[in-house]
Design an enzyme around this catalytic site. Sequence first.
Site, PDB file in Angstrom:
ATOM      1  N   ASP A 165      -0.862  28.148 -51.373  1.00  0.00           N
ATOM      2  CA  ASP A 165      -1.520  26.891 -51.942  1.00  0.00           C
ATOM      3  C   ASP A 165      -0.453  26.277 -52.690  1.00  0.00           C
ATOM      4  OD1 ASP A 165      -2.901  25.101 -53.390  1.00  0.00           O
ATOM      5  OD2 ASP A 165      -4.660  26.625 -53.526  1.00  0.00           O
ATOM      6  N   GLU A 330     -15.742  26.430 -41.298  1.00  0.00           N
ATOM      7  CA  GLU A 330     -16.663  27.157 -40.850  1.00  0.00           C
ATOM      8  C   GLU A 330     -17.396  26.491 -39.449  1.00  0.00           C
ATOM      9  OE1 GLU A 330     -19.481  28.541 -43.598  1.00  0.00           O
ATOM     10  OE2 GLU A 330     -18.366  29.638 -44.794  1.00  0.00           O
TER      11      GLU A 330
END
Length: 440
Positions: A165, A330
């Site tokens: 990140d 997702e």
Amino acid sequence: MWPIGRSFSSQNLFLCLVICQVVVCMLFVIYRNTQSLEHRLAILTSRWAAREDGFDFPEGPWNVTDSDVVRCSDLINGRFPSEAAINRTIDAIRETVIKDYEFIELTRDCTKFAWERGYYNKPITKEELDFPLAYTILMYRSVHQVEQLLRTIYRPQNIYCIHIDSKSPPLVHIGMERISRCFDNVFIASNLENVYWGTINIVKAERHCQKDLLNRTDVSNWKYLINLTGQEFPLKTNLEIVQILKEFKGQNDIRTLAQPVEEWTYYRHVLEGDTIRQTTLLKTEPPPDKVPVHKGPFFSALARQFVEFLQSDIADKWLEWFNDTKNADESFTQTLASYPNAPGGPGPIGSKAIISRDIVWSSERLRERRPCYGKFVRRVCVHSWRDLVRVSKSIRLFANKFHVEYDGLVLQCLEEAIHNKTHNPPMLTFHFIDDFSSSE
């Protein structure tokens, strides 16, 4: 050759020796036949063969012993020492957690680092060499925990892309960069994203690593890609993972559920600070090719040809369409897997789960079957040492999730179990896919 004496006893001794040699040879032939390549390497059943090193996982109630000695084999088999002994062990492990900045000094001598940390002490079979794997690891914290994951799954024939990140602390970036320099097949993603939960940047981070892995020429023949986060850990050895994925025969391990939550997908979302927020504006543009949006867990194991498909023009169109939706991670892979021409499709298993990941959600109804003895963070169980009894005998490849600062004992015991199975491979039997499907 043994001399043949004149005495009756000497002749008997010689005959006994000959008979013993014949018996030993016969037993060796029988052993080799039962250990034939087809039998040893064929896949697999949900019941891993019992072994004599303490990992036979007997059923029954947990037993609390009076011993102050904490042994992983006891914990895995449900034999627990006193709570005080457990707590002392967890505290001691917590004290040994390596700080992010300490990896700068540890990796000054890469050869020493790799050997002392256990990267090169694992046996490798020809089957593993012929079936290299690729990994993506999305991380944002704890160089120590990610390094423990990396050394456990590391093999020189595999390849590993680590996405950090971009808003992670500088010492996390420096520590992981120094570790990656010690290995030709471990690297940091060429592009780093600011990753926020629920945003499209999770998909972008994953695609950056996928593209980098496809462009690498040093390990260009990897067969499957497994996506991980820095808070997961393997439950199977590299050999077991290879044998299981070979049984998929080029198909993907993707779980696809019903249609996604309408508010997540068909309303525009914006990022405010570090939180994604739904607006009142509906998306007006239809999905690409008017294909229905599908939903499922982010975790998967993907055939190489499908990973190439995820870099195609149609995948770029979907990336743009998902840009202002919630939890696109997702739906992106699941939707593209639903295309008729998608290599590997959504996978061969007609069950409600995937083989690649063991995860316990707070919403699960079968709490007796899949309990969580740790804690829940964002509806996902963070495992503790009490979860070892179930997690260690899970049929799946990896478990999610773990926090070394919360409970490092569970990670230490799982690493020990993987080490023992790597050096003493269990016998695997047939029909893994069918047995997994029927067990779910």
